[in-house]
Motif scaffolding. Structure first.
Motif, mmCIF file in Angstrom:
data_model
loop_
_atom_site.group_PDB
_atom_site.id
_atom_site.type_symbol
_atom_site.label_atom_id
_atom_site.label_comp_id
_atom_site.label_asym_id
_atom_site.label_seq_id
_atom_site.Cartn_x
_atom_site.Cartn_y
_atom_site.Cartn_z
ATOM 1 N N LYS A 52 0.748 -1.324 0.011
ATOM 2 C CA LYS A 52 -0.009 -0.200 -0.154
ATOM 3 C C LYS A 52 0.858 1.455 -0.007
ATOM 4 C CE LYS A 52 -1.380 -0.298 5.034
ATOM 5 N NZ LYS A 52 -0.333 -0.813 5.608
ATOM 6 N N SER B 283 1.168 4.139 1.451
ATOM 7 C CA SER B 283 1.048 4.841 2.648
ATOM 8 C C SER B 283 2.293 5.429 3.269
ATOM 9 C CB SER B 283 0.352 3.851 3.752
ATOM 10 O OG SER B 283 1.097 2.556 3.932
ATOM 11 N N HIS C 278 10.284 0.628 2.220
ATOM 12 C CA HIS C 278 11.297 0.561 3.104
ATOM 13 C C HIS C 278 11.811 -1.188 2.997
ATOM 14 C CE1 HIS C 278 8.882 -1.775 5.800
ATOM 15 N NE2 HIS C 278 7.871 -0.815 5.617
ATOM 16 N N GLY D 243 11.981 -3.538 4.640
ATOM 17 C CA GLY D 243 11.073 -4.800 5.266
ATOM 18 C C GLY D 243 10.186 -4.867 4.200
ATOM 19 N N LYS E 39 -3.181 -1.156 14.987
ATOM 20 C CA LYS E 39 -3.496 0.431 14.551
ATOM 21 C C LYS E 39 -4.215 1.211 15.115
ATOM 22 C CE LYS E 39 -1.184 -0.830 10.074
ATOM 23 N NZ LYS E 39 -0.608 -0.467 9.031
ATOM 24 N N GLY F 191 4.915 -10.684 4.162
ATOM 25 C CA GLY F 191 5.565 -10.704 5.263
ATOM 26 C C GLY F 191 4.873 -11.398 6.228
ATOM 27 N N ASP G 187 3.571 -10.230 9.032
ATOM 28 C CA ASP G 187 2.690 -9.609 9.652
ATOM 29 C C ASP G 187 1.270 -9.865 9.025
ATOM 30 O OD1 ASP G 187 3.733 -8.169 7.464
ATOM 31 O OD2 ASP G 187 2.756 -6.244 8.060
ATOM 32 N N ILE H 82 11.302 -7.972 9.312
ATOM 33 C CA ILE H 82 12.335 -7.141 9.468
ATOM 34 C C ILE H 82 12.090 -6.140 10.680
ATOM 35 C CG2 ILE H 82 13.861 -5.242 8.450
ATOM 36 C CD1 ILE H 82 14.514 -8.093 7.348
ATOM 37 N N LYS I 164 8.223 -3.727 14.377
ATOM 38 C CA LYS I 164 8.620 -4.215 12.993
ATOM 39 C C LYS I 164 9.142 -2.891 12.377
ATOM 40 C CE LYS I 164 4.471 -4.160 10.057
ATOM 41 N NZ LYS I 164 4.602 -3.879 8.745
ATOM 42 N N MET I 165 9.989 -3.086 11.277
ATOM 43 C CA MET I 165 10.063 -1.834 10.251
ATOM 44 C C MET I 165 8.736 -1.545 9.550
ATOM 45 S SD MET I 165 13.497 -1.432 7.629
ATOM 46 C CE MET I 165 14.649 -1.369 8.597
ATOM 47 N N SER I 166 8.340 -0.296 9.660
ATOM 48 C CA SER I 166 7.396 0.106 9.033
ATOM 49 C C SER I 166 7.188 1.457 8.523
ATOM 50 C CB SER I 166 6.336 0.150 10.275
ATOM 51 O OG SER I 166 4.962 0.598 9.939
ATOM 52 N N LYS I 167 6.372 1.734 7.337
ATOM 53 C CA LYS I 167 6.323 2.811 6.820
ATOM 54 C C LYS I 167 5.805 4.085 7.561
ATOM 55 C CE LYS I 167 4.299 0.885 2.622
ATOM 56 N NZ LYS I 167 3.283 0.206 3.182
ATOM 57 N N SER I 168 5.051 3.629 8.663
ATOM 58 C CA SER I 168 4.528 4.696 9.560
ATOM 59 C C SER I 168 5.369 5.042 10.749
ATOM 60 C CB SER I 168 2.960 4.316 10.086
ATOM 61 O OG SER I 168 2.883 3.004 10.147
HETATM 62 N N1 AQP Z 1 9.004 -4.971 8.477
HETATM 63 C C1 AQP Z 1 8.724 -5.983 7.467
HETATM 64 N N2 AQP Z 1 9.073 -7.136 7.327
HETATM 65 C C2 AQP Z 1 8.987 -8.018 6.529
HETATM 66 N N3 AQP Z 1 7.977 -7.680 5.690
HETATM 67 C C3 AQP Z 1 7.278 -6.446 5.859
HETATM 68 N N4 AQP Z 1 6.356 -5.985 5.269
HETATM 69 C C4 AQP Z 1 5.845 -4.885 5.705
HETATM 70 N N5 AQP Z 1 6.659 -4.642 6.917
HETATM 71 C C5 AQP Z 1 7.550 -5.772 6.903
HETATM 72 C C6 AQP Z 1 5.387 -6.724 4.061
HETATM 73 O O1 AQP Z 1 5.455 -5.861 2.891
HETATM 74 C C7 AQP Z 1 4.372 -5.982 2.102
HETATM 75 C C8 AQP Z 1 3.509 -4.885 1.971
HETATM 76 O O2 AQP Z 1 2.835 -4.384 3.342
HETATM 77 P P1 AQP Z 1 1.866 -3.023 3.339
HETATM 78 O O3 AQP Z 1 2.486 -2.000 2.658
HETATM 79 O O4 AQP Z 1 0.560 -3.609 2.816
HETATM 80 O O5 AQP Z 1 1.349 -2.932 4.627
HETATM 81 P P2 AQP Z 1 2.318 -3.112 6.175
HETATM 82 O O6 AQP Z 1 2.544 -4.756 6.508
HETATM 83 O O7 AQP Z 1 1.197 -2.686 7.108
HETATM 84 O O8 AQP Z 1 3.569 -2.339 5.937
HETATM 85 P P3 AQP Z 1 4.168 -1.006 6.510
HETATM 86 O O9 AQP Z 1 5.459 -0.786 5.658
HETATM 87 O O10 AQP Z 1 4.232 -1.102 8.141
HETATM 88 O O11 AQP Z 1 2.888 0.007 6.574
HETATM 89 P P4 AQP Z 1 2.084 1.047 7.166
HETATM 90 O O12 AQP Z 1 3.044 1.644 8.307
HETATM 91 O O13 AQP Z 1 1.610 1.922 6.425
HETATM 92 O O14 AQP Z 1 1.098 0.116 7.927
HETATM 93 C C9 AQP Z 1 3.358 -7.183 2.846
HETATM 94 O O15 AQP Z 1 3.840 -8.238 2.383
HETATM 95 C C10 AQP Z 1 4.073 -7.189 4.212
HETATM 96 O O16 AQP Z 1 4.046 -8.316 4.969
#
Ligand code: AQP
Length: 344
Positions: free
Chosen positions: A13, A15, A19, A21, A115, A149, A151, A198, A207-211
């Motif tokens: 997504k 968002s 990164h 991860g 969240k 991933g 999550d 990650i 976890k490493m995260s966009k937010s």
């Molecule tokens: N830290 C991570 N380690 C491994 N895989 C990860 N993914 C996300 N974070 C990690 C995998 O990336 C794909 C896309 O994720 P997403 O954009 O649908 O949303 P998310 O999992 O909620 O990712 P973010 O980066 O943490 O976004 P925000 O902060 O906006 O919620 C998925 O396959 C996910 O498993």
């Protein structure tokens, strides 16, 4: 064996900034699957708006994810790259799944609980319903395999439950319409390798995260070589040397995370990494990891920048992908409407 032809669907997504991860947990694993499966890789913009997105950032993020798919080696001609909102059938099937899924199932989703936190009265209804849309994304294409991933594991289990319930609830109608009893496939999650989760470089509990607010905790795909090396060298670790066996990483979250990143980037196992670095301290390991990360990620970032300089080309690829995705989606939805009993 599944009677469905092997087909992969996955999405990211827009968002925030992409990164490491997202790359190691998802994109990196998209590429080899192209040899064995028909692959559909989506920029899931409808998921992004479950929390507020600035419209300009949403657009920028959409181009960035498409550029990352292309830069990592996804072939948009042999396979499909598109953004979700161009195929309205995603939202249509998600509504139908909202009427199949039970509230209790949704209330158990840990990502929603994380969240929403204590703010459950003030988050969007979309955030709560997110897993129905994710099930729709996957099942619309009668997908068999979903690389994600760690999550996303619980959401994939829910997708299996939704498919099963739909197949059971409508068994009579499915059979009356001469469709296979397993109308929606029971998908296989593909959550494999040393980097399925990650962690933040600053806090092994997250976890490493966009937010994530701290940019020092996150390696972004568009970081330059200098920034990548600095972040790795300043990453939280501990005072002990690396163990020589994987079991020795137990309880050492940050150390395990850095070893996992090395293994994933070098395409080797964590044990292979420890065979080389076991007994050595972070003063030796971190510079080696930084060199590896820069060597691997810098060319991808450069490639991404090249694509990002040509937004028209990205738009053409997304439109073409959406047209091909829509053809598959429309066929599924025609059957679904018939099964449910809508006059068409
Ligand atoms: N830290 C991570 N380690 C491994 N895989 C990860 N993914 C996300 N974070 C990690 C995998 O990336 C794909 C896309 O994720 P997403 O954009 O649908 O949303 P998310 O999992 O909620 O990712 P973010 O980066 O943490 O976004 P925000 O902060 O906006 O919620 C998925 O396959 C996910 O498993």
């Amino acid at each position: 064996m599944s009677k469905f032809p092997p087909r992969v669907f996955s999405g990211i997504k827009p968002s925030g900034d992409l990164h490491l991860g997202n790359y190691l947990g998802a994109i990196r694993r998209f590429v080899p699957l192209q040899k064995t499966h028909a692959c559909i890789y989506c920029v899931v913009d409808l998921h992004a708006i479950t929390v507020w997105q600035d419209p300009e950032d949403l657009k920028r993020g959409t181009y960035e994810i498409a550029a990352a798919y292309l830069a990592a080696g996804v072939d948009p001609k042999e396979h499909i790259i598109f953004n979700q909102s161009q195929v309205v059938e995603h939202a249509e099937l998600a509504w139908m799944f909202n009427c199949v899924v039970r509230m209790g199932w949704m209330q158990r989703m840990t990502q929603y609980k994380d969240k929403a936190g204590k703010n459950t009265q003030n988050v969007s209804l979309g955030l709560f319903a997110y897993p129905s849309l994710m099930a729709a994304d996957i099942l619309l294409y009668q997908t068999t395999h979903v690389p994600v991933g760690d999550d996303q594991k619980q959401h994939l289990e829910l997708t299996r439950d939704i498919a099963q319930k739909f197949n059971n609830d409508f068994a009579g109608s499915i059979s009356k319409n001469n469709l296979p009893a397993e109308f929606f496939p029971i998908i296989e999650p593909v959550i494999t390798g040393p980097a399925t989760r990650i962690l933040s470089l600053k806090d092994g509990a997250k976890k490493m995260s966009k937010s994530e607010q701290s940019s020092a905790a996150t390696i972004y795909m568009l970081d330059d070589a200098d920034a990548i090396a600095k972040k790795i060298k300043k990453a939280k670790s501990d005072a002990d040397a690396l163990p020589s066996e994987v079991a020795g990483l137990e309880g050492r979250l940050e150390a395990g995370n850095l070893v996992g990143i090395y293994a994933a980037l070098a395409d080797i196992s964590k044990q292979d990494v420890l065979n080389e670095f076991g007994g050595k301290g972070f003063g030796t390991f971190k510079p080696a990891l930084a060199d590896l990360a820069v060597a691997h990620l810098a060319p991808i970032a450069e490639n991404m920048r090249r694509y990002l300089a040509e937004p028209d080309e990205i738009e053409t690829i997304l439109k073409d992908g959406a047209n091909r995705a829509r053809t598959i989606a429309q066929k599924t939805m025609k059957d679904v409407r018939e099964i449910i009993g809508f006059v068409q």
